[in-house]
Each structure stands twice: as structure tokens, then as C-alpha cells.
Design a protein around this motif. Structure first.
Motif, short mmCIF file in Angstrom:
data_model
loop_
_atom_site.label_atom_id
_atom_site.label_comp_id
_atom_site.label_asym_id
_atom_site.label_seq_id
_atom_site.Cartn_x
_atom_site.Cartn_y
_atom_site.Cartn_z
N GLY A 80 37.39 22.75 50.28
CA GLY A 80 37.03 22.10 49.03
C GLY A 80 36.19 22.94 48.08
N ALA A 81 35.94 24.20 48.41
CA ALA A 81 35.17 25.06 47.51
C ALA A 81 35.97 25.29 46.23
CB ALA A 81 34.84 26.39 48.18
N ALA A 82 35.27 25.47 45.12
CA ALA A 82 35.93 25.64 43.82
C ALA A 82 36.52 27.03 43.64
CB ALA A 82 34.93 25.34 42.71
N SER A 83 36.02 28.01 44.37
CA SER A 83 36.52 29.38 44.19
C SER A 83 36.49 30.11 45.54
CB SER A 83 35.68 30.13 43.16
OG SER A 83 34.33 30.16 43.56
N PRO A 84 37.30 31.17 45.66
CA PRO A 84 37.32 31.94 46.90
C PRO A 84 35.95 32.54 47.22
CG PRO A 84 39.20 32.50 45.54
CD PRO A 84 38.29 31.64 44.70
N SER A 85 35.82 33.05 48.42
CA SER A 85 34.53 33.54 48.90
C SER A 85 33.94 34.62 47.99
CB SER A 85 34.67 34.11 50.32
OG SER A 85 35.48 35.27 50.33
N LYS A 86 32.63 34.55 47.88
CA LYS A 86 31.88 35.58 47.17
C LYS A 86 32.03 36.88 47.97
CE LYS A 86 27.11 36.21 45.57
NZ LYS A 86 25.79 35.58 45.54
N ILE A 87 32.14 38.01 47.29
CA ILE A 87 32.22 39.31 47.98
C ILE A 87 31.04 40.16 47.51
CG2 ILE A 87 33.54 41.42 48.37
CD1 ILE A 87 36.09 39.82 47.81
N ILE A 88 30.22 40.58 48.48
CA ILE A 88 29.06 41.41 48.14
C ILE A 88 28.93 42.56 49.13
CG2 ILE A 88 27.77 39.50 47.08
CD1 ILE A 88 26.02 39.45 49.61
N ASP A 89 28.28 43.60 48.67
CA ASP A 89 27.85 44.68 49.56
C ASP A 89 26.38 44.41 49.83
OD1 ASP A 89 26.70 47.01 50.64
OD2 ASP A 89 28.18 48.29 49.66
N PRO A 90 26.04 43.91 51.01
CA PRO A 90 24.66 43.50 51.26
C PRO A 90 23.69 44.69 51.37
CG PRO A 90 25.90 43.39 53.28
CD PRO A 90 26.88 43.72 52.19
N LEU A 91 24.21 45.89 51.50
CA LEU A 91 23.34 47.06 51.60
C LEU A 91 22.93 47.56 50.22
CD1 LEU A 91 25.00 48.95 54.59
CD2 LEU A 91 23.16 47.23 54.61
N THR A 92 23.79 47.33 49.20
CA THR A 92 23.47 47.76 47.85
C THR A 92 23.19 46.57 46.92
OG1 THR A 92 25.77 47.69 47.10
CG2 THR A 92 24.98 49.78 48.10
N GLN A 93 23.50 45.36 47.39
CA GLN A 93 23.39 44.13 46.60
C GLN A 93 24.41 44.05 45.47
OE1 GLN A 93 21.57 41.52 47.71
NE2 GLN A 93 21.19 42.91 49.38
N GLN A 94 25.41 44.94 45.44
CA GLN A 94 26.43 44.88 44.42
C GLN A 94 27.36 43.69 44.72
OE1 GLN A 94 28.46 48.54 43.58
NE2 GLN A 94 29.81 47.60 42.09
N VAL A 95 27.67 42.91 43.68
CA VAL A 95 28.56 41.76 43.80
C VAL A 95 29.92 42.15 43.25
CG1 VAL A 95 28.94 39.36 43.08
CG2 VAL A 95 26.62 40.17 43.57
N TYR A 96 30.97 41.95 44.06
CA TYR A 96 32.32 42.29 43.65
C TYR A 96 33.12 41.08 43.21
CZ TYR A 96 31.38 46.91 45.44
OH TYR A 96 30.83 48.15 45.63
N ARG A 97 32.79 39.92 43.72
CA ARG A 97 33.43 38.67 43.31
C ARG A 97 32.40 37.58 43.46
NH1 ARG A 97 38.80 37.07 46.37
NH2 ARG A 97 37.40 36.31 47.98
N VAL A 98 32.22 36.81 42.39
CA VAL A 98 31.22 35.74 42.40
C VAL A 98 31.76 34.51 43.07
CG1 VAL A 98 29.72 34.31 40.97
CG2 VAL A 98 30.25 36.63 40.28
#
Length: 183
Positions: free
Chosen positions: A165-183
Motif C-alpha cells: 500500500g505504499a504510494a511509491s517504490p522503495s527509497k534508494i540511498i547510499d547510507p555511507l555518503t547519505q546520497q539519495v538516489y530515489r525518494v
């Protein structure tokens, strides 16, 4: 649930479909290059984009991750995202195949909290390649009937269960750099 049919499809290199947090996913055995190539062709997805692995727990993906490259002081921050709808880009293990990484030195992995997907990964005893059930660029499918209608016999097994039921696919992040690739 017919877990034996899922296991047979998975071990024989078939494509399987299952609900994720937001949409239906299609996947296969991440260790089977022929199955992954079949999946990429079905989706018309370029290999260079890489693929996500979804798992019931970290032990199912750790062989694909260079775990020792995750610094001790960042481990809590990394693993506190799971289980949940967050895909992490982690350092890829030296033997992680290009058909999963897209040639990157990172691999995308998620330990899901969505119970049907967790049960499937547990029943298979493996992480699963996880990509949205659609032809690249088209809207993602959100139920089993739509997957059957679009892909027919190209998908060997379809799980009859609901998405999270989530509105959008999973968030994608690089947890070592904190860069977000998909919100």
C-alpha cells in the motif's frame, strides 16, 4: 501458498512475480545469470542500470556485499533502515556479478518488512532480484492479475497477495555518503 511451485520456478531459472511495499515486483535467482538476462529482456531494461536484491534478512544478501567495507562507526546507521522500504547501496563484494551491479562497485539491497515478500524469501532460502513488474518506462503493475495479463507464461510463478500500500517504490540511498538516489 504454494511455496514448492515458487521454489521450482526459482531454481529452474524462471521469473517469479510477487508484491512489494508499493508495486508488484518481478525477479529471479540472483546467482543465475541466464535467469537475470531473461528478466532484463522481459523488461527491456539495460544491464547497466543494475538490479535490487530483496531479502528476508541481511544474511540472505551478505554474500553480495563487501561487509567489511561498512565502517564500524556507521553500521548502526546503515542497518537501522531495516527491515523496511529502504534500498541501500552498499559496497559490492568482489565476486558480486556485473549482471546485478551493472558494473558498479555498489550493490542495491533491501531487507523488506512486507510480510508476503519476507515469507517468499524465507521459503526460497534466498534473496530475490527485485525490479518493478512492467516494461521499462511503463507504469508498474500493482496486482497479480495485471502481471498475468501483461506477461503471461513469461512469468513462471505469480504470488497471489497484496502490495503493502505504499504510494511509491522503495527509497534508494547510499547510507555511507547519505546520497539519495530515489525518494
Amino acid at each position: 501458498m504454494d511455496w514448492q511451485a515458487a521454489k521450482t520456478a526459482f531454481t529452474e531459472g524462471g521469473i517469479i512475480a510477487y508484491p512489494t511495499e508499493a508495486v508488484f515486483g518481478v525477479g529471479c535467482d540472483p546467482r543465475n545469470q541466464q535467469a537475470v538476462e531473461k528478466l532484463l529482456a522481459l523488461k527491456q531494461r539495460p544491464r547497466e542500470k543494475g538490479l535490487i536484491l530483496v531479502a528476508a534478512d541481511y544474511s540472505q544478501v551478505v554474500a553480495f556485499v563487501a561487509d567489511l567495507k561498512i565502517p564500524q562507526d556507521k553500521r548502526f546507521a546503515v542497518f537501522s533502515h531495516w527491515p523496511g522500504p529502504v534500498t541501500l547501496l552498499l559496497p559490492a563484494a568482489p565476486g558480486a556479478p556485473d549482471w546485478l551491479t551493472g558494473g558498479s562497485d555498489k550493490i542495491a539491497v533491501r531487507v523488506t518488512a512486507h510480510e508476503p515478500t519476507r515469507q517468499l524469501c524465507s521459503a526460497l532460502g534466498s534473496a530475490i532480484v527485485s525490479t518493478s513488474a512492467n516494461v521499462s518506462g511503463a507504469p508498474a503493475l500493482t496486482d497479480a492479475a495485471a502481471v498475468r495479463a501483461q506477461f503471461g507464461n513469461d512469468v513462471a510463478w505469480v504470488m497471489d497477495a497484496e502490495t503493502g500500500g505504499a504510494a511509491s517504490p522503495s527509497k534508494i540511498i547510499d547510507p555511507l555518503t547519505q546520497q539519495v538516489y530515489r525518494v
